[in-house]
Design a protein around this motif. Structure first.
Motif, PDB file in Angstrom:
ATOM      1  N   VAL A 404     103.085  -9.655 111.617  1.00 57.63           N
ATOM      2  CA  VAL A 404     102.954  -8.262 111.193  1.00 57.63           C
ATOM      3  C   VAL A 404     104.251  -7.782 110.548  1.00 57.63           C
ATOM      4  CG1 VAL A 404     102.526  -5.895 111.968  1.00 57.63           C
ATOM      5  CG2 VAL A 404     101.255  -7.790 112.985  1.00 57.63           C
ATOM      6  N   LEU A 405     104.176  -7.522 109.246  1.00 53.38           N
ATOM      7  CA  LEU A 405     105.346  -7.038 108.516  1.00 53.38           C
ATOM      8  C   LEU A 405     105.321  -5.528 108.379  1.00 53.38           C
ATOM      9  CD1 LEU A 405     105.368  -9.504 105.461  1.00 53.38           C
ATOM     10  CD2 LEU A 405     106.308  -9.843 107.741  1.00 53.38           C
ATOM     11  N   ASN A 406     104.150  -4.939 108.661  1.00 59.99           N
ATOM     12  CA  ASN A 406     103.956  -3.527 108.419  1.00 59.99           C
ATOM     13  C   ASN A 406     103.125  -2.975 109.571  1.00 59.99           C
ATOM     14  OD1 ASN A 406     103.221  -1.018 107.495  1.00 59.99           O
ATOM     15  ND2 ASN A 406     102.725  -1.707 105.418  1.00 59.99           N
ATOM     16  N   PRO A 407     103.626  -1.980 110.284  1.00 61.11           N
ATOM     17  CA  PRO A 407     102.876  -1.482 111.442  1.00 61.11           C
ATOM     18  C   PRO A 407     101.437  -1.124 111.110  1.00 61.11           C
ATOM     19  CG  PRO A 407     105.046  -0.480 111.357  1.00 61.11           C
ATOM     20  CD  PRO A 407     104.907  -1.289 110.099  1.00 61.11           C
ATOM     21  N   SER A 408     101.188  -0.663 109.864  1.00 60.85           N
ATOM     22  CA  SER A 408      99.801  -0.280 109.583  1.00 60.85           C
ATOM     23  C   SER A 408      98.893  -1.500 109.417  1.00 60.85           C
ATOM     24  CB  SER A 408      99.708   0.668 108.385  1.00 60.85           C
ATOM     25  OG  SER A 408     100.444   0.173 107.316  1.00 60.85           O
ATOM     26  N   ASP A 409      99.480  -2.704 109.346  1.00 60.83           N
ATOM     27  CA  ASP A 409      98.656  -3.920 109.304  1.00 60.83           C
ATOM     28  C   ASP A 409      98.453  -4.535 110.686  1.00 60.83           C
ATOM     29  OD1 ASP A 409      98.640  -3.658 106.604  1.00 60.83           O
ATOM     30  OD2 ASP A 409     100.264  -5.083 106.253  1.00 60.83           O
ATOM     31  N   PHE A 410      98.862  -3.809 111.727  1.00 60.52           N
ATOM     32  CA  PHE A 410      98.722  -4.328 113.075  1.00 60.52           C
ATOM     33  C   PHE A 410      97.253  -4.626 113.351  1.00 60.52           C
ATOM     34  CE2 PHE A 410      98.846  -4.291 117.680  1.00 60.52           C
ATOM     35  CZ  PHE A 410     100.070  -4.886 117.942  1.00 60.52           C
ATOM     36  N   PRO A 411      96.940  -5.825 113.887  1.00 60.53           N
ATOM     37  CA  PRO A 411      95.520  -6.194 114.016  1.00 60.53           C
ATOM     38  C   PRO A 411      94.781  -5.341 115.051  1.00 60.53           C
ATOM     39  CG  PRO A 411      96.924  -7.828 115.070  1.00 60.53           C
ATOM     40  CD  PRO A 411      97.844  -6.874 114.373  1.00 60.53           C
ATOM     41  N   GLU A 412      93.493  -5.133 114.775  1.00 59.89           N
ATOM     42  CA  GLU A 412      92.620  -4.473 115.739  1.00 59.89           C
ATOM     43  C   GLU A 412      92.251  -5.508 116.809  1.00 59.89           C
ATOM     44  OE1 GLU A 412      91.200  -1.273 115.283  1.00 59.89           O
ATOM     45  OE2 GLU A 412      92.433  -0.943 113.498  1.00 59.89           O
ATOM     46  N   GLY A 413      91.798  -5.038 117.926  1.00 62.48           N
ATOM     47  CA  GLY A 413      91.301  -5.974 118.921  1.00 62.48           C
ATOM     48  C   GLY A 413      92.280  -6.203 120.056  1.00 62.48           C
ATOM     49  N   LYS A 414      91.909  -7.106 120.949  1.00 58.36           N
ATOM     50  CA  LYS A 414      92.694  -7.310 122.159  1.00 58.36           C
ATOM     51  C   LYS A 414      93.888  -8.209 121.869  1.00 58.36           C
ATOM     52  CE  LYS A 414      89.809  -6.244 126.130  1.00 58.36           C
ATOM     53  NZ  LYS A 414      90.373  -4.905 126.239  1.00 58.36           N
ATOM     54  N   VAL A 415      95.049  -7.683 122.242  1.00 55.92           N
ATOM     55  CA  VAL A 415      96.288  -8.402 121.979  1.00 55.92           C
ATOM     56  C   VAL A 415      96.707  -9.135 123.244  1.00 55.92           C
ATOM     57  CG1 VAL A 415      98.737  -8.079 121.532  1.00 55.92           C
ATOM     58  CG2 VAL A 415      97.039  -6.836 120.176  1.00 55.92           C
ATOM     59  N   HIS A 416      97.065 -10.394 123.075  1.00 57.40           N
ATOM     60  CA  HIS A 416      97.540 -11.151 124.235  1.00 57.40           C
ATOM     61  C   HIS A 416      99.029 -10.936 124.423  1.00 57.40           C
ATOM     62  CE1 HIS A 416      99.243 -14.823 126.138  1.00 57.40           C
ATOM     63  NE2 HIS A 416      98.276 -14.538 127.010  1.00 57.40           N
ATOM     64  N   SER A 417      99.793 -11.102 123.339  1.00 54.28           N
ATOM     65  CA  SER A 417     101.231 -10.890 123.464  1.00 54.28           C
ATOM     66  C   SER A 417     101.836 -10.569 122.106  1.00 54.28           C
ATOM     67  CB  SER A 417     101.905 -12.141 124.043  1.00 54.28           C
ATOM     68  OG  SER A 417     101.781 -13.192 123.113  1.00 54.28           O
ATOM     69  N   ILE A 418     102.976  -9.930 122.153  1.00 58.73           N
ATOM     70  CA  ILE A 418     103.697  -9.612 120.915  1.00 58.73           C
ATOM     71  C   ILE A 418     105.139 -10.092 121.088  1.00 58.73           C
ATOM     72  CG2 ILE A 418     104.396  -7.819 119.291  1.00 58.73           C
ATOM     73  CD1 ILE A 418     102.250  -6.021 120.532  1.00 58.73           C
TER      74      ILE A 418
END
Lengths: 627, 382
Positions: A404-418
């Motif tokens: 993710v280079l841009n916060p607005s491109d943050f993926p939808e859905g369940k996130v496991h880890s960042i």
């Protein structure tokens, strides 16, 4: 101070390029903090060695770009060949100018790799700063011989004893061995040049081996194309050679080869241990990359020199023209800057709030500032930049990985880890501020790695900090909590997983992309409250109530209301008012066209701009100069 | 032919008020024939030229339905001057039976005798600049009259057979909601049939704007203005006066200002006097402002026009929407350009347009909508 050069440049026949024995060569750079007088000292050397006449002397000759000159920052390094005689023997000295800032660590490391020694230059009134320390450590890792020097000894506030002790301890020499000069008056400079000849090792390349030359700088010139600066390690490069770039295998004709002293002088070639420039006719610095190894096409080397790496953007920001019709100009301007900046990457970005622009990757905050300023100054653009963001590696529950280079491109859905990038930071402060700095670093999720006293009252603190915290507003806060005394250096090293969330800012339920941010869960609330409060004051009242919300996913964490506008009517409208009122109405309608629509909310672009630029993420220029 | 109205601008005042940006002069002795004493003759000369110009352009008016003396302070002139101008006007184009002839007046610029003379001379209506009943508010506005005099003047006007309107200003810096209530109640206690109330607009080139910039006055707050407007509207309604334009209330439709309605309905009118505007079938023209320059141009037989514009068809539509939406009869929805018509329902849903009227094909502002009239207009014009 008028000093007669010991040899005239054109008389030194025994130290001509491509025929100077390696024992008569010395390659060095100067490591110094921004305003500690590196350029002034370099100018004095040019003058004392006789290659630049006094009347031709332009202050700070080596820094060519306006921005560099104004900010006192050397972005692009160059190399200058200077003749110098010690004990009746002629020597050729190559001074390699290094970029002084943290964002250009890789370029610095390549400049250092082109040298056998480094002058550590410290202001006798200020002592060493964090970035200088970082570059000193880097030079030591390259096994460079260090010559510690105190500059500005003519200044009334100079404390040479104190700082000689400090740098003596750092470099591991007695304080008496620290040289003292004044770049301004020239005092001590001839002795320093003598010292360079006597203490620095000569290069020890293999004369008979296939040619290997390292690119330590690459500069785009409008008239000549790319000018590449190289240090020949082994063998010879000659003007008739065809050359290969070892990272890509690309072949190039040599159109010109030469040395700078400081104007370019074409030569028949350059030999082992020597430093020079070459021109191949390529138009883009990406075809001549810093760190790459050049060899001859015929009987070329098999193995490149070690240490090549591609520049990697660490910080991304959206750049948008304030006047949307300037978008093509911005695109052309970036295309031009790219020719001279191998680290600059960008792709088009469309924002509902800000229109058409580019997502641009930078090496760091200073790089961002410099690029933005060049775009505004050289291309006459008015730009707005979104808050700088780092690169996150997001792993979803289903195992897919997203960069993710841009916060607005943050993926939808369940996130496991960042995972977020972390930086090793070095902070130098007077000891009275240790508590304040620790508190700040703590609040920025920092981990203390170690602490050393450089002198009685100066401390080096080493922290590991998330890069995102540093690029946000860390430096400003550090400066304000230490009354401007702290200096900072950081170096990105690795990544860590963290409890990060994406916070969206919603206007009447519609997300405003430019304000989405990825922040630590503990900071989400305060980001939401700050940003919605700021927008509440900037967005004009509408015909209806407008809620401003901060949300993590579908959960609202903060809310403000812009109350509905109650009065928008001219109370008098009689015969004489009609023309004027109609024209006013047309003007208001024109203004309305320039509004951005977020759902049914009309927002003047100025409001977005104000919300972004009042952001503490951008240190003011004054503060930066003091750094 | 269409009915004609006439506006006669009298550019003289005893005192210039701090909020006033009208074309008016406090020095009665202006050079070049522009003095107060020569004004009536100048105005009459302009009427002659105007008539000739209209005829030359093919416009012939059968009668004049309304006349309005505005200012400035028309009643600063001798009543005989006003009557003389009216007589001259009707000699050029006859007054319609029952024509409305209004003059503005300050409470301290009229007497029982002057009002009676005006009524005898054909004036039918007087609009009195009361502004406020609160001495401190009047002082901030630089008004010199004693508020006690207003009921007296209204009484004299009524006795003379004149219709009476009172003008109020609300939103003066320092004025409280209670002050507004005092003023409105005082006006209504005079049992007038017509009321105008304007929010104070501080124009950039006035003394009050300079005071505001120096921080000597507090800037008007739009929410406070809205509260005051609603208070005026409530009190007027309770006294039996209903709104017929954003800033005007009347007891019955017969009490509405027909002259002003002519402006709002796109009528033709003459504009006589320095700085006066006129309108003829989409042609808007306005006179030079200074009385001396005005007089010099007339002396050479030239119409004292400063500039004019022929309003383009689309702009005429803009004007129509802008003016008709402000009145209680509203605007026929057919007038709204097709691509803007979806905004009608949106404004109805936001509470700005009356739902029943809209169903019947007319866009009529609600009270909330009146306060946001400009915003609604911007959404409806092409």
């Amino acid at each position: 101070m008028p000093v007669t050069p010991r040899i005239a440049a054109d008389e030194a026949l025994d130290i001509q390029p491509a025929s100077t024995p390696q024992e008569r060569l010395r390659n060095f750079c100067i490591i110094a903090h921004i305003d500690h007088g590196k350029s002034t000292l370099a100018d004095r050397m040019l003058q004392i060695t006789g290659i630049v006449e006094e009347r031709a002397m332009r202050a700070q000759y080596l820094d060519r770009m306006d921005i560099e000159r104004e900010r006192g920052i050397t972005v692009k390094s160059q190399a200058v060949r200077m003749p110098w005689q010690v004990d009746g023997v002629d020597y050729a000295l190559n001074m390699i100018d290094t970029p002084g800032h943290v964002d250009f660590t890789y370029e610095v490391s390549r400049s250092l790799a082109a040298c056998e020694g480094a002058i550590l230059l410290v202001d006798a009134a200020q002592g060493i700063e964090a970035q200088t320390l970082a570059n000193l450590y880097l030079a030591m890792e390259h096994d460079l011989t260090i010559i510690p020097v105190l500059n500005k000894i003519d200044l009334p506030g100079a404390e040479p004893e104190k700082y000689a002790a400090e740098i003596g301890q750092l470099v591991g020499v007695d304080p008496e061995e620290v040289l003292r000069v004044s770049g301004k008056t020239g005092v001590g400079v001839p002795e320093l040049l003598d010292h360079v000849v006597r203490t620095l090792p000569a290069p020890e390349g293999q004369v008979e081996a296939p040619c290997r030359a390292m690119i330590f700088d690459s500069v785009y010139d409008t008239y000549r194309g790319v000018v590449t600066y190289v240090r020949v390690v082994d063998g010879f490069l000659r003007s008739r050679d065809r050359i290969d770039m070892m990272s890509t295998g690309a072949h190039h004709e040599l159109l010109e080869i030469g040395v700078s002293s400081p104007e370019p002088h074409p030569t028949q070639g350059i030999g082992p241990g020597e430093v020079g420039y070459l021109i191949t006719g390529v138009k883009d610095v990406r075809q001549s990359k810093v760190g790459d190894t050049i060899t001859t096409s015929v009987r070329g080397a098999e193995e490149p020199l070690a240490g090549y790496a591609d520049p990697k953007p660490m910080v991304y920001s959206g750049l948008f023209p304030i006047d949307g019709s300037d978008y093509p100009i911005l695109r052309d301007a970036l295309d031009k800057l790219k020719l001279n900046d191998a680290a600059l990457v960008y792709e088009p970005e469309t924002s509902t709030a800000l229109g058409f622009g580019f997502r641009v990757g930078f090496l760091g905050l200073l790089h961002l500032e410099i690029v933005r300023e060049r775009l505004e100054r050289e291309f006459d653009l008015d730009l707005i930049s979104t808050a700088p963001s780092v690169v996150y590696d997001v792993v979803m529950e289903d195992g897919t990985e997203v960069e993710v280079l841009n916060p607005s491109d943050f993926p939808e859905g369940k996130v496991h880890s960042i995972a977020e990038p972390v930086a090793r930071a070095t902070i130098l402060v007077p000891s009275e501020f240790i508590g304040a700095v620790m508190e700040l670093c703590q609040s920025k999720r920092g981990n203390l790695g170690g602490m050393d006293y450089l002198s009685e009252d100066r401390v080096e603190l080493r922290y590991t900090l998330p890069l995102a915290e540093i690029v946000f507003d860390f430096f400003d806060q550090l400066k304000s909590k230490t009354r401007g005394y702290a200096s900072l250096d950081y170096d990105v090293s690795g990544s860590q997983t963290a409890d990060l969330v994406k916070v969206d800012i919603l206007l009447q339920g519609e997300p405003v992309d430019a304000f989405s941010a990825i922040v630590h869960r503990d900071k989400a609330y305060s980001y939401g409250v700050d940003m919605s409060g700021k927008l509440k004051n900037l967005i004009p009242r509408q015909q209806f109530e407008v809620p401003i919300q901060a949300a993590i996913g579908s959960r609202i964490i903060a809310r403000e209301n812009i109350r509905a506008m109650r009065k928008d009517v001219l109370s008098k409208c009689y015969g004489g008012d009609i023309s004027r009122k109609r024209k006013l109405l047309e003007k208001q309608k024109e203004g309305k066209k320039r509004m951005k629509n977020i759902g049914s909310v009309e927002v003047p672009q100025e409001a977005f701009i104000a919300a972004l630029s009042s952001d503490a993420a951008e240190p003011s220029k004054d503060e930066k100069k003091k750094k | 032919m269409t009915a004609l109205s006439a506006y006669i601008h009298v550019p003289f005042c005893a005192v210039r008020c701090g909020y006033c940006d009208f074309n008016t002069y406090t020095n009665a002795e202006l050079g070049g024939g522009g003095s107060q004493a020569e004004y009536a003759d100048n105005a009459m000369a302009e009427m002659d030229l105007t008539l000739a110009a209209d005829r030359a352009a093919g416009y012939e008016y059968v009668e004049i339905s309304t006349v309005f003396f505005g200012g400035g302070t028309p009643t600063l002139l001798p009543a005989d001057d006003l009557v003389r101008m009216l007589d001259h006007l009707r000699s050029l184009v006859p007054l319609a039976p029952g024509a409305e002839v209004t003059t503005e007046a300050n409470p301290d610029s009229v007497t029982r005798a002057s009002l009676s003379r005006l009524a005898d001379g054909g004036i039918t209506r007087v609009s009195i600049g009361m502004q406020s009943a609160v001495p401190s508010v009047l002082a901030t506005l630089d008004r010199t009259h004693d508020p006690e005099r207003v009921p007296q003047v209204v009484q004299w006007a009524k006795e003379a057979g004149l219709q009476v309107s009172l003008d109020l200003i609300y939103g003066t810096p320092g004025e409280t909601l209670a002050d507004v209530e005092t003023s409105v109640r005082a006006a209504l206690a005079c049992e007038v049939d017509h009321l105008s109330a304007y929010s104070l607009i501080i124009e950039g080139n006035t003394a009050m704007a300079r005071q505001l910039r120096r921080g000597e006055l507090e800037a008007p707050d739009p929410d406070d203005m809205a509260d005051k407007y609603e208070l005026v509207d409530d009190l007027a309604a309770a006294a039996g006066l209903s709104w017929y334009e954003v800033s005007n209330w009347a007891r019955t439709p017969e009490h509405r200002s027909r002259h002003n309605l002519a402006y709002w309905r796109g009528g033709d009118w003459w504009g006589i006097g320095p700085g006066a505007h006129r309108h003829r079938d989409g042609l808007r023209a306005w006179n030079v402002k200074h009385p001396s320059r005005y007089a010099r141009m007339l002396a050479t037989g030239e119409l004292p026009v400063a500039d004019s514009e022929q309003v383009a068809a689309e702009d005429r539509l803009v004007e129509r929407i802008m003016l008709e939406l402000r009145i209680a009869d509203g605007l026929s929805v057919d007038v709204v350009p097709a691509e803007r018509r979806d905004m009608l329902a949106i404004h109805r849903d936001r509470g700005h347009l009356d739902p029943e009227a809209l169903t019947a094909g007319r866009a009529v502002l609600t009270r909330e909508g009146r306060l946001l009239a400009d915003a609604v207009i911007r959404d409806l014009v092409p």
